[in-house]
Design a protein around this motif. Structure first.
Motif, PDB file in Angstrom:
ATOM      1  N   TYR A 115       0.445  -1.071  -0.005  1.00 15.32           N
ATOM      2  CA  TYR A 115       0.479   0.372  -0.343  1.00 15.32           C
ATOM      3  C   TYR A 115       0.806   1.007  -0.193  1.00 15.32           C
ATOM      4  N   ALA A 116       1.855   1.683   0.126  1.00  9.68           N
ATOM      5  CA  ALA A 116       3.331   2.025   0.571  1.00  9.68           C
ATOM      6  C   ALA A 116       3.309   2.883  -0.887  1.00  9.68           C
ATOM      7  N   ASP A 117       2.895   2.054  -1.706  1.00 15.97           N
ATOM      8  CA  ASP A 117       3.622   2.415  -3.288  1.00 15.97           C
ATOM      9  C   ASP A 117       2.111   2.318  -4.268  1.00 15.97           C
ATOM     10  N   ILE A 118       1.080   1.502  -3.708  1.00 16.75           N
ATOM     11  CA  ILE A 118       0.231   1.750  -4.151  1.00 16.75           C
ATOM     12  C   ILE A 118      -0.684   2.216  -3.926  1.00 16.75           C
ATOM     13  N   ASN A 119      -1.557   3.972  -4.229  1.00 12.94           N
ATOM     14  CA  ASN A 119      -2.626   4.003  -2.898  1.00 12.94           C
ATOM     15  C   ASN A 119      -2.923   5.440  -4.319  1.00 12.94           C
ATOM     16  N   VAL A 120      -4.153   6.419  -3.729  1.00 14.16           N
ATOM     17  CA  VAL A 120      -4.829   6.857  -4.322  1.00 14.16           C
ATOM     18  C   VAL A 120      -3.768   8.138  -4.102  1.00 14.16           C
ATOM     19  N   ALA A 121      -2.858   8.806  -3.259  1.00 14.81           N
ATOM     20  CA  ALA A 121      -2.683  10.075  -2.903  1.00 14.81           C
ATOM     21  C   ALA A 121      -1.161   9.652  -3.774  1.00 14.81           C
ATOM     22  N   SER A 122      -0.738   8.595  -3.962  1.00 12.57           N
ATOM     23  CA  SER A 122       0.693   8.900  -5.433  1.00 12.57           C
ATOM     24  C   SER A 122      -0.363   8.970  -6.863  1.00 12.57           C
ATOM     25  N   GLU A 123      -0.883   8.039  -6.762  1.00  7.97           N
ATOM     26  CA  GLU A 123      -1.508   8.046  -8.353  1.00  7.97           C
ATOM     27  C   GLU A 123      -2.501   9.424  -8.897  1.00  7.97           C
ATOM     28  N   ARG A 124      -2.618  10.467  -7.770  1.00  4.18           N
ATOM     29  CA  ARG A 124      -3.175  11.418  -8.002  1.00  4.18           C
ATOM     30  C   ARG A 124      -2.225  11.997  -8.751  1.00  4.18           C
ATOM     31  N   GLU A 125      -1.117  11.914  -8.015  1.00  6.89           N
ATOM     32  CA  GLU A 125       0.015  13.082  -8.131  1.00  6.89           C
ATOM     33  C   GLU A 125       0.769  13.000  -9.419  1.00  6.89           C
ATOM     34  N   SER A 126       0.584  11.788  -9.597  1.00  3.13           N
ATOM     35  CA  SER A 126       1.480  11.054 -11.097  1.00  3.13           C
ATOM     36  C   SER A 126       0.901  11.396 -12.154  1.00  3.13           C
ATOM     37  N   ARG A 127       1.124  12.521 -13.458  1.00  2.00           N
ATOM     38  CA  ARG A 127       0.040  12.617 -14.412  1.00  2.00           C
ATOM     39  C   ARG A 127       0.118  11.223 -15.971  1.00  2.00           C
ATOM     40  N   ASP A 128       1.136  10.043 -15.003  1.00  2.00           N
ATOM     41  CA  ASP A 128       1.188   8.848 -15.821  1.00  2.00           C
ATOM     42  C   ASP A 128       0.522   7.709 -14.935  1.00  2.00           C
ATOM     43  N   SER A 129      -0.251   7.861 -13.912  1.00  2.00           N
ATOM     44  CA  SER A 129      -0.126   6.488 -12.793  1.00  2.00           C
ATOM     45  C   SER A 129      -0.957   5.759 -13.933  1.00  2.00           C
ATOM     46  N   ILE A 130      -1.562   4.479 -13.475  1.00  2.00           N
ATOM     47  CA  ILE A 130      -2.983   4.263 -13.786  1.00  2.00           C
ATOM     48  C   ILE A 130      -4.753   4.521 -13.655  1.00  2.00           C
ATOM     49  N   PHE A 131      -4.359   5.657 -12.832  1.00  2.00           N
ATOM     50  CA  PHE A 131      -5.752   5.958 -11.920  1.00  2.00           C
ATOM     51  C   PHE A 131      -5.485   7.926 -12.898  1.00  2.00           C
ATOM     52  N   GLN A 132      -4.669   8.550 -13.379  1.00  2.08           N
ATOM     53  CA  GLN A 132      -4.718   9.329 -14.800  1.00  2.08           C
ATOM     54  C   GLN A 132      -5.200   8.843 -15.721  1.00  2.08           C
ATOM     55  N   TYR A 133      -4.504   7.260 -16.483  1.00  3.34           N
ATOM     56  CA  TYR A 133      -5.018   6.739 -17.239  1.00  3.34           C
ATOM     57  C   TYR A 133      -6.972   6.708 -17.443  1.00  3.34           C
ATOM     58  N   TYR A 134      -6.740   5.649 -16.274  1.00  6.57           N
ATOM     59  CA  TYR A 134      -8.681   5.268 -16.076  1.00  6.57           C
ATOM     60  C   TYR A 134      -9.092   6.705 -16.205  1.00  6.57           C
ATOM     61  N   ARG A 135      -8.717   7.714 -15.747  1.00 11.59           N
ATOM     62  CA  ARG A 135     -10.182   9.417 -16.201  1.00 11.59           C
ATOM     63  C   ARG A 135      -9.905   9.713 -17.612  1.00 11.59           C
ATOM     64  N   ARG A 136      -9.050   9.183 -18.247  1.00  9.72           N
ATOM     65  CA  ARG A 136      -8.619   9.759 -19.584  1.00  9.72           C
ATOM     66  C   ARG A 136      -9.622   8.716 -20.534  1.00  9.72           C
ATOM     67  N   LEU A 137      -9.383   7.266 -19.723  1.00 10.92           N
ATOM     68  CA  LEU A 137     -10.534   5.748 -20.924  1.00 10.92           C
ATOM     69  C   LEU A 137     -11.706   6.158 -20.808  1.00 10.92           C
ATOM     70  N   ILE A 138     -11.977   6.932 -19.534  1.00 11.39           N
ATOM     71  CA  ILE A 138     -13.292   7.296 -19.071  1.00 11.39           C
ATOM     72  C   ILE A 138     -14.239   8.632 -20.401  1.00 11.39           C
ATOM     73  N   ASP A 139     -12.686   9.307 -20.380  1.00  9.97           N
ATOM     74  CA  ASP A 139     -13.438  10.276 -21.001  1.00  9.97           C
ATOM     75  C   ASP A 139     -13.733  10.394 -22.315  1.00  9.97           C
ATOM     76  N   LEU A 140     -12.741   8.952 -22.924  1.00  9.72           N
ATOM     77  CA  LEU A 140     -12.358   8.723 -23.991  1.00  9.72           C
ATOM     78  C   LEU A 140     -13.972   7.870 -24.777  1.00  9.72           C
ATOM     79  N   ARG A 141     -14.503   7.241 -23.762  1.00 10.68           N
ATOM     80  CA  ARG A 141     -16.092   6.458 -24.146  1.00 10.68           C
ATOM     81  C   ARG A 141     -16.141   7.171 -24.228  1.00 10.68           C
TER      82      ARG A 141
END
Length: 586
Positions: free
Chosen positions: A471-497
């Motif tokens: 969890y120290a490496d995989i968490n919402v706080a760190s994913e939000r901070e990175s433009r290249d994170s899985i979370f940000q990629y999901y946001r782009r996927l949802i927008d694309l759809r």
């Protein structure tokens, strides 16, 4: 695309009075759920606000802005009803009350309002194949009280010999003997989950009244738990003892199931003057079966959850997980994508509260965790059907490591370990640990990883189930901070759809059907096309573009790695490479 808006005081032509907070689509005839992305919340593990180690409804309210930021359109809420928690809430003792550990109806009402204020809909879990043995109906039934005496399946007989040979999904016999009534009762799941007798019209009427009670409160749909098990063969005969779950032919897609479905929809969903989403969990269904449940010519369900793709490579049971076979996986999806295209609709998912983490089951949760998690998301958001995202999937959360049976909380997993030892198939927990860590349901139920703080920011108390070690490496706080994170990629996927109808309504065509690592397909809607190319492998590969794929006007729309924007004569794909190309007009 449909535009969501809040409506208050909208007149209804049916018997239900309008809830004060209802979402609806513009009246263009398009069901909102076809264009939606659904996010599943397992409340026990989502967010805890009172430090008891158990997630709660105020904890979900606290994170509604996170859901809005992700861009989802609906939340499927796993059960929050009153329950003794023998099966973590899927054993319900009062359908019209919220369990104290989650809050109360006022908290639930606030959650509904907060979601609707953000144009996010709420789907409630409907568990009516069975109740808890602590439900008032069962208490009265075991005492033989009218009219509840046959609300469940009771059979008299020798206390040492079950009435038939049916298996429980959770292991052992599907029958338990009740000393108070001096009879056997049927439970296809845990012994504290007795099956309701749907042949009894009074049972059905009570279920429909309960559903309407929730619809009157403004919910937007139901996810229906194992709903195709509600009809059992008359007489409850023995099942075929050779292979598979014994008795399944007598309770999966039973003889009166379509009669019950049509009646249920007619007396609940069809009486509401707004678009309600219904998704039936239907183990054992084929495409042909599904057509009878969904679509205009079916029973009226919006879609079903099928499980064919979840068992690719498995042996005789879920605990006998084998090697993943992409060719077989592609065949299954092609069958479902084309089979429901004309009249029906697919649900698209790779994980939920009953399955291991998708990146651990279908991807690479080690070296290529980021790439494979993004590939899996690309896949689910570009198929024909409604995508379902399970909490933590958008972070690439992985399976856990359980060092002993004492760390398990799931009754199915605990029963499996105990039976394996009792039957001599294992000497101790270590002999079955690999199976547990591959497929046990507890893998999906570990607490949501919000931050690198203690207990992943899930609770200030002792979590009900251990937090996954990473969890120290995989968490919402760190994913939000990175433009290249899985979370940000999901946001782009949802927008694309959301922005491209071809990804929602386009026809599906599979390419490279026999390729062992490349999953590629096109979606076509009029003049618009999408080409999706996925390298489902740890190894790079190169494939020639088939002549039947027009590529002149295709441009890269999204990719999980750095690639050129155009399409060349070949695809040179890196490990877990995922790309979506769209026609330039889009």
């Amino acid at each position: 695309m449909a535009v969501l808006r809040c409506l208050t005081g909208t007149p209804m032509s049916q018997r239900h009075s309008p809830p004060s907070n209802v979402l609806a689509t513009e009246t263009d005839g398009t069901p909102w759920w076809k264009e939606a992305v659904v996010y599943q919340i397992y409340p026990k593990s989502f967010n805890d606000t009172d430090a008891d180690g158990i997630g709660d409804i105020p904890g979900i309210v606290e994170k509604v802005d996170y859901l809005d930021e992700l861009g989802v359109d609906a939340v499927w809420l796993s059960p929050v009803y009153q329950s003794p928690q023998a099966d973590n809430g899927y054993d319900i003792s009062d359908y019209r009350a919220i369990d104290d550990q989650y809050g109360d109806l006022e908290d639930w009402g606030q959650l509904l309002a907060e979601l609707h204020d953000r144009d996010i809909r709420l789907i409630m879990d409907l568990v009516v194949n069975h109740t808890s043995d602590e439900h008032e109906w069962f208490k009265r039934s075991r005492r033989g009280e009218e009219p509840y005496d046959d609300y469940y399946y009771w059979r008299e007989g020798d206390p040492e010999t079950p009435p038939n040979n049916w298996d429980s999904f959770f292991g052992g016999s599907a029958w338990s003997y009740d000393d108070e009534r001096e009879a056997w009762y049927l439970h296809l799941f845990d012994e504290k989950q007795p099956d309701l007798n749907w042949r009894n019209p009074a049972v059905r009427e009570d279920v429909y009244d309960m559903m309407n009670w929730w619809l009157d409160r403004g919910i937007d749909g139901f996810r229906m738990d194992v709903i195709n098990l509600i009809s059992k063969t008359e007489g409850l005969p023995d099942g075929d003892p050779h292979g598979g779950l014994v008795g399944a032919e007598h309770f999966m897609n039973g003889p009166r199931v379509h009669e019950y479905f049509s009646e249920m929809i007619g007396q609940t969903i069809d009486t509401v003057d707004r678009e309600i989403m219904t998704v039936g969990e239907t183990p054992g269904v084929s495409v042909e079966d599904a057509r009878e449940y969904v679509g205009e010519d079916g029973d009226g369900l919006s879609m079903v959850f099928q499980f064919e793709h979840m068992g690719v490579g498995d042996g005789d049971s879920k605990w006998d997980a084998g090697e993943f076979d992409l060719v077989e996986f592609k065949q299954i999806f092609e069958r479902w994508q084309t089979g429901l295209a004309a009249d029906g609709w697919n649900s698209v998912y790779l994980s939920n509260h009953d399955q291991p983490r998708s990146v651990s089951q279908f991807g690479n949760d080690g070296e290529y965790r980021q790439e494979s998690a993004k590939l899996l998301g690309t896949f689910t958001h570009t198929l024909h059907g409604t995508p379902f995202v399970y909490q933590g999937e958008e972070l690439g959360m992985t399976n856990a490591s359980f060092e002993s049976i004492d760390e398990l909380r799931d009754v199915e997993a605990i029963n499996f370990v105990e039976e394996a030892i009792q039957d001599g198939d294992a000497e101790d927990y270590d002999d079955v640990r690999d199976a547990i860590e591959a497929v046990a349901r507890d893998n999906a139920r570990t607490p949501m990883q919000w931050s690198a703080d203690a207990n992943a920011g899930f609770t200030d108390g002792e979590p009900w189930l251990k937090v996954t070690d990473n969890y120290a490496d995989i968490n919402v706080a760190s994913e939000r901070e990175s433009r290249d994170s899985i979370f940000q990629y999901y946001r782009r996927l949802i927008d694309l759809r959301h922005d491209n109808d071809v990804l929602i309504y386009g026809d599906f065509e599979l390419h490279y059907p026999d390729h062992e690592s490349v999953f590629a397909y096109t979606r076509t809607l009029g003049e618009d096309r999408a080409l999706i190319v996925l390298n489902w492998s740890d190894e790079p590969t190169t494939v020639d573009i088939p002549d039947d794929i027009p590529t002149d006007d295709l441009e890269l729309a999204i990719a999980n790695q750095d690639v050129s924007t155009g399409v060349n004569a070949q695809f040179e794909l890196q490990p877990w490479d995922a790309r979506v190309y769209l026609t330039e007009s889009q």
